[in-house]
Design a protein around this motif. Structure first.
Motif, PDB file in Angstrom:
ATOM      1  N   LEU A 431      91.731 -28.601  14.708  1.00 11.76           N
ATOM      2  CA  LEU A 431      92.294 -29.051  15.983  1.00 11.76           C
ATOM      3  C   LEU A 431      93.790 -28.765  16.060  1.00 11.76           C
ATOM      4  CD1 LEU A 431      90.410 -32.461  16.351  1.00 11.76           C
ATOM      5  CD2 LEU A 431      89.988 -30.365  17.632  1.00 11.76           C
ATOM      6  N   GLN A 432      94.514 -28.911  14.936  1.00 11.07           N
ATOM      7  CA  GLN A 432      95.945 -28.633  14.932  1.00 11.07           C
ATOM      8  C   GLN A 432      96.204 -27.139  15.138  1.00 11.07           C
ATOM      9  OE1 GLN A 432      98.446 -30.795  14.934  1.00 11.07           O
ATOM     10  NE2 GLN A 432      99.861 -29.063  15.162  1.00 11.07           N
ATOM     11  N   CYS A 433      95.413 -26.299  14.482  1.00 15.49           N
ATOM     12  CA  CYS A 433      95.569 -24.851  14.674  1.00 15.49           C
ATOM     13  C   CYS A 433      95.230 -24.446  16.102  1.00 15.49           C
ATOM     14  CB  CYS A 433      94.676 -24.098  13.694  1.00 15.49           C
ATOM     15  SG  CYS A 433      95.154 -24.303  11.959  1.00 15.49           S
ATOM     16  N   LEU A 434      94.219 -25.103  16.677  1.00 13.73           N
ATOM     17  CA  LEU A 434      93.838 -24.831  18.067  1.00 13.73           C
ATOM     18  C   LEU A 434      94.965 -25.222  19.014  1.00 13.73           C
ATOM     19  CD1 LEU A 434      91.506 -23.916  19.971  1.00 13.73           C
ATOM     20  CD2 LEU A 434      90.782 -26.308  20.019  1.00 13.73           C
ATOM     21  N   GLU A 435      95.602 -26.357  18.729  1.00 14.38           N
ATOM     22  CA  GLU A 435      96.712 -26.811  19.571  1.00 14.38           C
ATOM     23  C   GLU A 435      97.903 -25.871  19.454  1.00 14.38           C
ATOM     24  OE1 GLU A 435      99.853 -30.530  19.606  1.00 14.38           O
ATOM     25  OE2 GLU A 435      97.814 -30.879  18.883  1.00 14.38           O
ATOM     26  N   ASP A 436      98.199 -25.402  18.250  1.00 14.82           N
ATOM     27  CA  ASP A 436      99.346 -24.506  18.062  1.00 14.82           C
ATOM     28  C   ASP A 436      99.101 -23.126  18.673  1.00 14.82           C
ATOM     29  OD1 ASP A 436     100.547 -26.551  16.709  1.00 14.82           O
ATOM     30  OD2 ASP A 436     100.083 -25.789  14.703  1.00 14.82           O
ATOM     31  N   ALA A 437      97.830 -22.696  18.720  1.00 15.96           N
ATOM     32  CA  ALA A 437      97.512 -21.362  19.231  1.00 15.96           C
ATOM     33  C   ALA A 437      97.529 -21.305  20.749  1.00 15.96           C
ATOM     34  CB  ALA A 437      96.144 -20.908  18.703  1.00 15.96           C
ATOM     35  N   GLY A 438      97.491 -22.456  21.412  1.00 18.13           N
ATOM     36  CA  GLY A 438      97.473 -22.451  22.868  1.00 18.13           C
ATOM     37  C   GLY A 438      96.055 -22.571  23.402  1.00 18.13           C
ATOM     38  N   ASP A 440      92.657 -21.666  24.726  1.00 16.49           N
ATOM     39  CA  ASP A 440      91.705 -20.548  24.755  1.00 16.49           C
ATOM     40  C   ASP A 440      90.308 -21.151  24.774  1.00 16.49           C
ATOM     41  OD1 ASP A 440      90.349 -18.205  24.672  1.00 16.49           O
ATOM     42  OD2 ASP A 440      91.082 -17.560  22.701  1.00 16.49           O
ATOM     43  N   PRO A 441      89.788 -21.521  25.953  1.00 13.80           N
ATOM     44  CA  PRO A 441      88.535 -22.280  26.029  1.00 13.80           C
ATOM     45  C   PRO A 441      87.323 -21.520  25.508  1.00 13.80           C
ATOM     46  CG  PRO A 441      89.233 -21.566  28.211  1.00 13.80           C
ATOM     47  CD  PRO A 441      90.356 -21.247  27.284  1.00 13.80           C
ATOM     48  N   GLY A 442      87.395 -20.216  25.391  1.00 19.71           N
ATOM     49  CA  GLY A 442      86.228 -19.459  24.973  1.00 19.71           C
ATOM     50  C   GLY A 442      86.008 -19.429  23.469  1.00 19.71           C
ATOM     51  N   ARG A 443      86.992 -19.840  22.691  1.00 15.19           N
ATOM     52  CA  ARG A 443      86.877 -19.749  21.243  1.00 15.19           C
ATOM     53  C   ARG A 443      86.048 -20.909  20.679  1.00 15.19           C
ATOM     54  NH1 ARG A 443      92.144 -18.338  17.945  1.00 15.19           N
ATOM     55  NH2 ARG A 443      90.450 -17.893  16.478  1.00 15.19           N
ATOM     56  N   SER A 444      85.405 -20.644  19.555  1.00 17.56           N
ATOM     57  CA  SER A 444      84.652 -21.700  18.864  1.00 17.56           C
ATOM     58  C   SER A 444      85.533 -22.298  17.771  1.00 17.56           C
ATOM     59  CB  SER A 444      83.376 -21.135  18.243  1.00 17.56           C
ATOM     60  OG  SER A 444      83.683 -20.220  17.207  1.00 17.56           O
ATOM     61  N   LEU A 445      85.233 -23.549  17.404  1.00 22.94           N
ATOM     62  CA  LEU A 445      86.017 -24.211  16.363  1.00 22.94           C
ATOM     63  C   LEU A 445      85.855 -23.512  15.015  1.00 22.94           C
ATOM     64  CD1 LEU A 445      85.597 -28.047  17.051  1.00 22.94           C
ATOM     65  CD2 LEU A 445      87.436 -26.528  17.732  1.00 22.94           C
ATOM     66  N   TRP A 446      84.664 -23.001  14.754  1.00 23.81           N
ATOM     67  CA  TRP A 446      84.452 -22.347  13.469  1.00 23.81           C
ATOM     68  C   TRP A 446      85.302 -21.081  13.337  1.00 23.81           C
ATOM     69  CZ3 TRP A 446      83.469 -23.074   8.786  1.00 23.81           C
ATOM     70  CH2 TRP A 446      83.089 -22.044   7.936  1.00 23.81           C
ATOM     71  N   SER A 447      85.455 -20.310  14.425  1.00 28.06           N
ATOM     72  CA  SER A 447      86.289 -19.105  14.369  1.00 28.06           C
ATOM     73  C   SER A 447      87.754 -19.470  14.148  1.00 28.06           C
ATOM     74  CB  SER A 447      86.123 -18.296  15.658  1.00 28.06           C
ATOM     75  OG  SER A 447      86.602 -19.034  16.782  1.00 28.06           O
ATOM     76  N   VAL A 448      88.189 -20.577  14.757  1.00 28.38           N
ATOM     77  CA  VAL A 448      89.572 -21.027  14.539  1.00 28.38           C
ATOM     78  C   VAL A 448      89.773 -21.431  13.087  1.00 28.38           C
ATOM     79  CG1 VAL A 448      91.298 -22.742  15.189  1.00 28.38           C
ATOM     80  CG2 VAL A 448      89.809 -21.759  16.946  1.00 28.38           C
ATOM     81  N   GLY A 510     100.665 -30.633  11.201  1.00 34.31           N
ATOM     82  CA  GLY A 510     101.577 -29.922  12.094  1.00 34.31           C
ATOM     83  C   GLY A 510     102.973 -29.819  11.510  1.00 34.31           C
ATOM     84  N   LEU A 511     103.428 -30.898  10.842  1.00 29.38           N
ATOM     85  CA  LEU A 511     104.740 -30.883  10.201  1.00 29.38           C
ATOM     86  C   LEU A 511     104.779 -29.894   9.036  1.00 29.38           C
ATOM     87  CD1 LEU A 511     107.568 -32.123   9.975  1.00 29.38           C
ATOM     88  CD2 LEU A 511     106.593 -33.900   8.519  1.00 29.38           C
ATOM     89  N   LEU A 512     103.717 -29.854   8.242  1.00 29.20           N
ATOM     90  CA  LEU A 512     103.667 -28.920   7.123  1.00 29.20           C
ATOM     91  C   LEU A 512     103.659 -27.464   7.610  1.00 29.20           C
ATOM     92  CD1 LEU A 512     101.098 -30.718   4.773  1.00 29.20           C
ATOM     93  CD2 LEU A 512     103.550 -30.433   4.389  1.00 29.20           C
ATOM     94  N   ARG A 513     102.913 -27.200   8.683  1.00 27.40           N
ATOM     95  CA  ARG A 513     102.884 -25.838   9.230  1.00 27.40           C
ATOM     96  C   ARG A 513     104.261 -25.438   9.762  1.00 27.40           C
ATOM     97  NH1 ARG A 513      98.490 -24.056  13.220  1.00 27.40           N
ATOM     98  NH2 ARG A 513      98.852 -22.066  12.162  1.00 27.40           N
ATOM     99  N   ALA A 514     104.939 -26.374  10.415  1.00 28.33           N
ATOM    100  CA  ALA A 514     106.267 -26.073  10.960  1.00 28.33           C
ATOM    101  C   ALA A 514     107.278 -25.812   9.845  1.00 28.33           C
ATOM    102  CB  ALA A 514     106.730 -27.223  11.843  1.00 28.33           C
ATOM    103  N   MET A 515     107.202 -26.602   8.757  1.00 28.10           N
ATOM    104  CA  MET A 515     108.131 -26.409   7.637  1.00 28.10           C
ATOM    105  C   MET A 515     107.859 -25.088   6.920  1.00 28.10           C
ATOM    106  SD  MET A 515     108.233 -30.264   6.082  1.00 28.10           S
ATOM    107  CE  MET A 515     109.237 -29.752   4.704  1.00 28.10           C
ATOM    108  N   ALA A 516     106.578 -24.681   6.857  1.00 30.24           N
ATOM    109  CA  ALA A 516     106.247 -23.425   6.179  1.00 30.24           C
ATOM    110  C   ALA A 516     106.762 -22.213   6.942  1.00 30.24           C
ATOM    111  CB  ALA A 516     104.724 -23.327   5.991  1.00 30.24           C
ATOM    112  N   ARG A 517     106.966 -22.356   8.243  1.00 28.62           N
ATOM    113  CA  ARG A 517     107.412 -21.225   9.059  1.00 28.62           C
ATOM    114  C   ARG A 517     108.931 -21.133   9.155  1.00 28.62           C
ATOM    115  NH1 ARG A 517     103.178 -22.315  14.038  1.00 28.62           N
ATOM    116  NH2 ARG A 517     101.290 -21.630  12.952  1.00 28.62           N
ATOM    117  N   LEU A 518     109.648 -22.121   8.606  1.00 27.02           N
ATOM    118  CA  LEU A 518     111.107 -22.085   8.700  1.00 27.02           C
ATOM    119  C   LEU A 518     111.663 -20.912   7.890  1.00 27.02           C
ATOM    120  CD1 LEU A 518     112.048 -25.870   8.433  1.00 27.02           C
ATOM    121  CD2 LEU A 518     112.254 -24.389  10.426  1.00 27.02           C
TER     122      LEU A 518
END
Length: 518
Positions: A431-438, A440-448, A510-518
């Motif tokens: 769900l966090q990756c889905l939220e960060d990606a924007g 996209d209603p057509g995608r499945s959770l498993w593909s994310v 979400g915080l860990l993903r943001a820190m990893a991208r710094l």
């Protein structure tokens, strides 16, 4: 069957310390000493005294192990009665083993009888002297006889009165109250003699149980069921293990402890306390030495899972029947005004009434062995109850937000609740990756999830404790990829009514993903 077999072998019928048996027990307690014979040791008839001890009920007290001992004392006193135990404290004696193959189970206490007859004789002599000094003419004026008679009578009578008062004291003040006073006293809590006093009370109970074995003509076993220990603080857990060791230190103690715990929770608690010194800080090694018969509950089968769901659903039936009865009453009262409100928009009351049917449909899917959803039910009964309690709330919130036309089906909502309960970490990551990606209603959770699996693997160390909450990863793949392929749009709609998923997990990710991208 064992009782009947004992009677066929020629043994006498068992008895209990109630009714006329109470008088017999008191007589034997006062004047006879029990003997453990070879015939008694061969007895096959057993009586089990079951005592349930929930450690969570005593988690707030300073000494949890004292709660275990007081519970034991209270139930034994309640089972046999306060009077026999009180008399045993004063007059009872520990059974001794027979010499040879003698079948004599009771031996007269000659010393006790002689002392009693001596006291009665002295009392009679003192009363006789006193009566002579008071009533016989010519001797009334002799004060010396009166003093001697009253002194002899009072001294002999005081011994009998003291014995009776001691029995009365033990009758009024139970072993439980004695131990509670000791634990509340600061004077005893810091002394070495504190545990010896507790041990003394336990030894009296063990001797009393041995006496009752001979009296009842059967073997006795006290089974202590210890539950909820994994909900207590580490030092309380170690205290209960110490109390069990104290109670079992006597080889003849008739105690059996059933310890129902989750080792993955208990072992870290033991390793945090000082009881592990000398065992290389290995909690599993400590458990192996403390537990004499390990029994790990096997994997739950399909029928057992369905029975667990049925038992959990039955706890909700009173609430559901109350809702149904309330809805029937509302329908009857509103028949007259039905025409006036026909064109009104359905409110929250109508949605709540419709939710009852949806709840029944969701529970039917859970309980249907042919439905794929039943395969994913957890084996832990506590998790099953959580799922059963969460589904009604989720469905009501779903109907209030979206309405029956736009809301997902009851089966889909139940599957979503199961998904959030079984795999909270993987679902939160998806769900966090889905939220960060924007959007996209057509995608499945498993593909994310597949797309960002490598990133999750890199964060295994900071998310280790959260990942341990998840179930089987292969079942997760089968759930999302094949049996319940939730899409992004459906997930966003269900996320707003998800109450059994800790949202702080997703925020941490979400915080860990943001820190990893710094």
């Amino acid at each position: 069957r064992r009782e009947a077999a004992e009677l066929l072998r020629g043994h006498r019928k068992p008895r209990s310390p109630h009714g006329w048996g109470l008088l017999v027990a008191l007589w034997l307690l006062a004047f006879y000493e029990p003997v453990v014979t070879e015939g008694h040791l061969r007895r096959k008839n057993l009586e089990f005294i079951f005592i349930r001890f929930s450690a969570w009920e005593f988690a707030g007290c300073d000494k949890l192990w004292a709660g275990l001992v007081t519970t034991l004392c209270h139930h034994i006193r309640q089972h046999f009665g306060a009077l026999p135990l009180s008399v045993f404290h004063v007059l009872g004696s520990r059974p001794r083993f027979a010499s040879g193959f003698s079948q004599r189970e009771w031996i007269l206490k000659k010393g006790t009888c002689l002392r009693l007859w001596g006291l009665l004789l002295v009392l009679g002599v003192g009363v006789a002297i006193l009566l002579v000094a008071l009533l016989v003419p010519g001797i009334k004026d002799h004060h010396a006889l009166k003093v001697v008679g009253s002194a002899v009578a009072s001294l002999s009578g005081s011994s009998l009165v003291l014995g009776a008062l001691s029995i009365l004291k033990n009758f009024l003040v139970s072993e439980k109250k004695k131990i509670e006073r000791l634990t509340d006293s600061d004077r005893f809590a810091g002394q070495l003699g504190f545990m010896s006093k507790i041990r003394g009370e336990v030894e009296v109970l063990v001797d009393f149980l041995a006496f009752m074995e001979v009296f009842e003509r059967r073997r006795l076993r006290v089974v202590m069921e210890i539950t909820s220990l994994d909900l207590c603080y580490p030092e309380k857990v170690a205290g209960v293990f110490n109390a069990m060791a104290t109670l079992l230190s006597d080889a003849n103690a008739p105690f059996i402890f059933l310890l129902a715990v989750d080792p993955s929770v208990i072992v870290p608690c033991l390793e945090q306390t000082g009881c592990m010194k000398g065992l290389a800080d290995n909690g599993y090694l400590y458990l192996n030495r403390a537990v004499t018969l390990p029994f790990s509950i096997p994997e739950m089968g399909a029928r057992s899972r369905l029975r667990s769901v049925e038992a959990a659903i039955q706890t909700r039936e009173d609430l559901m029947y109350r809702i149904i009865a309330d809805n029937v009453a509302k329908t009857r009262c509103g028949c007259a005004g039905a025409g006036a409100g026909a064109g009104a928009v359905p409110g929250w009351k109508e949605a709540d009434s419709q939710a009852v049917g949806w709840i029944h449909e969701a529970f039917r899917c859970l309980h249907d062995g042919s439905d794929l959803l039943s395969r994913y039910l957890p084996e832990n009964g506590a998790n099953v109850r959580r799922i059963v309690n969460t589904i009604p709330i989720t469905l009501r919130l779903l109907l209030h937000r979206a309405g029956p036309a736009a809301a997902p089906s009851p089966r889909a909502a139940a599957a979503w609740v199961v998904l959030a309960d079984r795999w909270p970490c993987r679902l939160s990551w998806t769900l966090q990756c889905l939220e960060d990606a924007g959007h996209d209603p057509g995608r499945s959770l498993w593909s994310v999830f597949q797309e960002h699996l490598g990133e999750l693997s890199a964060l295994r160390q900071p998310l280790g404790k959260v990942l341990s909450l998840d179930g089987d990863p292969e079942l997760f793949q089968a759930f999302l990829a094949r049996d319940f392929p939730f899409g992004a749009a459906e997930a966003r709609e269900l996320l707003g009514v998800t109450v059994n998923l800790d949202h702080s997990i997703r925020h941490q990710m979400g915080l860990l993903r943001a820190m990893a991208r710094l």
